[in-house]
Write an enzyme that holds these catalytic residues in place. Sequence first.
Site, PDB file in Angstrom:
ATOM      1  N   ASP A 284       0.859  -1.176   0.000  1.00  0.00           N
ATOM      2  CA  ASP A 284       0.000   0.000   0.000  1.00  0.00           C
ATOM      3  C   ASP A 284       0.899   1.230   0.000  1.00  0.00           C
ATOM      4  OD1 ASP A 284      -2.401   1.411   0.005  1.00  0.00           O
ATOM      5  OD2 ASP A 284      -2.482   1.528   2.184  1.00  0.00           O
TER       6      ASP A 284
ATOM      7  N   ASP B  75      -3.295  -1.415   6.992  1.00  0.00           N
ATOM      8  CA  ASP B  75      -3.689  -1.503   5.590  1.00  0.00           C
ATOM      9  C   ASP B  75      -3.014  -2.655   4.847  1.00  0.00           C
ATOM     10  OD1 ASP B  75      -5.522   0.493   5.691  1.00  0.00           O
ATOM     11  OD2 ASP B  75      -4.300   2.008   4.702  1.00  0.00           O
TER      12      ASP B  75
END
Length: 377
Positions: free
Chosen positions: A38, A165
């Site tokens: 990410d 994430d």
Amino acid sequence: MSETLRSDLGFDYIYIEDQNAFDDLILQYSQSDILSIDTEFVRTRTYYAKLGLLQMYDGQTLALIDPLKCEDLSGLWALLENENIIKLLHAGSEDLDIFAHYGQVEPKRLFDTQFAASICGFDHGLGYGRLVEQCLDVSLDKGESRTDWLKRPLSQKQLDYAANDVFYLYRLFPLLKQKLIELERFEWVFEEGQLQASGRADEIDFDNAYLKVKNAFQLTPKQLALLKPLASWRLKTAVKKDVAIGFILKDHILIALAKAWPKSLKDFGKVREMSNLERGRYGKQVLSCFQQADFENLPERIDAIAYRDDYKASFKLIKKELTLVAEHNQLPLEQLASKKMVHEYLGWFWKQPETLPKILTAWRGRLTNESLSKIEI
């Protein structure tokens, strides 16, 4: 230099701000089968997103990498092109733009969990937090989503948010993989990933920038001949200054200028959409652009096929058939065939260019070719 931290949800991760530590990490990751990835970035007034943080996890080591300190990311770009490693992203369009800009790479073996979820029974366009909650029964704090990722130091809360994430992204993969294999759709995700990544690292097409100006379809071919050099100049200026194109001149101003065609600085008074400040700053450049307009080779009207008498009926017929295909295969229609894809298909059908429309390629093509080939329009 790297620091080990513990997240508020109970797992460890490391924060890397040293080039040697980053290079060692890449060496470790190069032996992985799966990587969740990410990025965190800031994009307010700039043309290109400003990369603020990289997050990666191979199931063993979760790392947050400071790209402001680790300036040589060439190891990462090579990793993204490694076809032996599956790269997990969620709704990764903006991440792909960052990889294309900073590394000039288009990742191989890309697995987008949002797309994967949509073709195995979850809602279309499901956000990461909702997907984690539905699959893993974990509620994530999204309070830092609008943080300034270029500011240093980053807080523990910001770092925890970023770590979440990729930690749960990795855990989503086996659940989605199992569902996809049962449905015989696992390879679809990689085919879609290739489509998503393709072309992002290409050189910017300045000559055709006018095609992306909102409402340009309203203009006549002569007006488009004026818009074409104007849009090209605006894009070149935005890239050179690294400023979002809207901060040069907004789309509706370009449309107004192409319609009004001012031939002198005095004529700008009738273009009410343009402020006095903008006239003073860019008036001469606009006039120079209009002098470059090629009226001998007029552009074709944008979305010209939409002006055909049979367009609406043909669009409706194709959409109806694709709706049946989507329902039969238990797929969201938006995923199988968006309005843009149907429009693209009709353009291809009537003009027959060499490049196949998206609906007829990869997994979509295997589902739609037979049905669409039988329709007479």
